[in-house]
Design a protein around this motif. Structure first.
Motif, PDB file in Angstrom:
ATOM      1  N   ASP A  27      13.547  -1.044  41.514  1.00  0.00           N
ATOM      2  CA  ASP A  27      13.917  -0.936  40.093  1.00  0.00           C
ATOM      3  C   ASP A  27      13.990   0.524  39.660  1.00  0.00           C
TER       4      ASP A  27
ATOM      5  N   ASP B 201      29.349  10.889  35.750  1.00  0.00           N
ATOM      6  CA  ASP B 201      30.511  10.590  34.913  1.00  0.00           C
ATOM      7  C   ASP B 201      30.729  11.671  33.847  1.00  0.00           C
TER       8      ASP B 201
ATOM      9  N   ARG C  67      24.559   8.250  37.954  1.00  0.00           N
ATOM     10  CA  ARG C  67      25.948   7.839  37.749  1.00  0.00           C
ATOM     11  C   ARG C  67      26.430   8.302  36.379  1.00  0.00           C
ATOM     12  N   HIS C  68      25.571   8.148  35.384  1.00  0.00           N
ATOM     13  CA  HIS C  68      25.923   8.582  34.033  1.00  0.00           C
ATOM     14  C   HIS C  68      26.155  10.100  34.000  1.00  0.00           C
TER      15      HIS C  68
ATOM     16  N   GLU D   1      17.107   2.036  41.037  1.00  0.00           N
ATOM     17  CA  GLU D   1      18.283   1.584  40.290  1.00  0.00           C
ATOM     18  C   GLU D   1      18.411   2.339  38.966  1.00  0.00           C
ATOM     19  N   VAL D   2      17.275   2.550  38.300  1.00  0.00           N
ATOM     20  CA  VAL D   2      17.290   3.321  37.044  1.00  0.00           C
ATOM     21  C   VAL D   2      17.759   4.744  37.326  1.00  0.00           C
ATOM     22  N   ASP D   3      17.188   5.364  38.391  1.00  0.00           N
ATOM     23  CA  ASP D   3      17.606   6.721  38.760  1.00  0.00           C
ATOM     24  C   ASP D   3      19.086   6.732  39.126  1.00  0.00           C
ATOM     25  N   PHE D   4      19.524   5.713  39.861  1.00  0.00           N
ATOM     26  CA  PHE D   4      20.929   5.628  40.256  1.00  0.00           C
ATOM     27  C   PHE D   4      21.821   5.553  39.018  1.00  0.00           C
ATOM     28  N   ASP D   5      21.424   4.723  38.060  1.00  0.00           N
ATOM     29  CA  ASP D   5      22.209   4.611  36.817  1.00  0.00           C
ATOM     30  C   ASP D   5      22.244   5.945  36.063  1.00  0.00           C
ATOM     31  N   LYS D   6      21.111   6.650  36.014  1.00  0.00           N
ATOM     32  CA  LYS D   6      21.070   7.960  35.350  1.00  0.00           C
ATOM     33  C   LYS D   6      22.004   8.935  36.052  1.00  0.00           C
TER      34      LYS D   6
END
Length: 142
Positions: free
Chosen positions: A112, A126, A122-123, A115-120
């Protein structure tokens, strides 16, 4: 000597056979004329009612009861030991399962977090792409 037919004692056939057998055994250990008389009576299906024969038979049965009780105590201890071993095994299995569950939960927690780090990331990626595009557009326009 006074005697009574062993069939009049209210015993089952198996109990009568057991009485006769043990009367013979008790008589053989008692020895002497009393022992021989008790042995003879037993073979004739009689129980001698004299105090010496009855004491000998009573001591014999007391000894048998003590042996049986000792065997029961031993078997009870063995049963308890087996139950304790099974309980310990189950307890160990539960402890191992609890440990594995805790480990699994820790792995899920780490996933988890990743995944949070991955989302950060990715953001952030971007956002950087968007700025790079702007910079490149500005450079082209200049």
């Amino acid at each position: 000597m006074n005697s009574i037919s062993d069939t009049l004692l209210g015993l089952t056939n198996d109990e009568i056979a057991l009485l006769r057998h043990h009367q013979q055994v008790a008589a053989s250990t008692a020895g002497g004329s009393s022992g021989r008389a008790a042995s003879r009576a037993s073979s004739q299906g009689l129980l001698l009612l004299d105090s010496s024969s009855l004491k000998s038979l009573s001591r014999h049965f007391d000894g048998l009861m003590q042996q049986i009780q000792a065997r029961l105590d031993y078997l009870s201890e063995q049963t308890q030991a087996t139950v304790n071993q099974q309980y310990d095994r189950k307890g160990n299995a539960i402890a191992i399962a609890d440990s594995e569950i805790a480990h699994f939960k820790d792995v899920l927690r780490q996933i988890d977090e990743l995944e949070v780090d991955f989302d950060k990331l990715r953001h952030i990626r971007d956002i950087i792409r968007a700025y790079r595009q702007r910079v490149e557009e500005m450079e082209r326009s200049l």
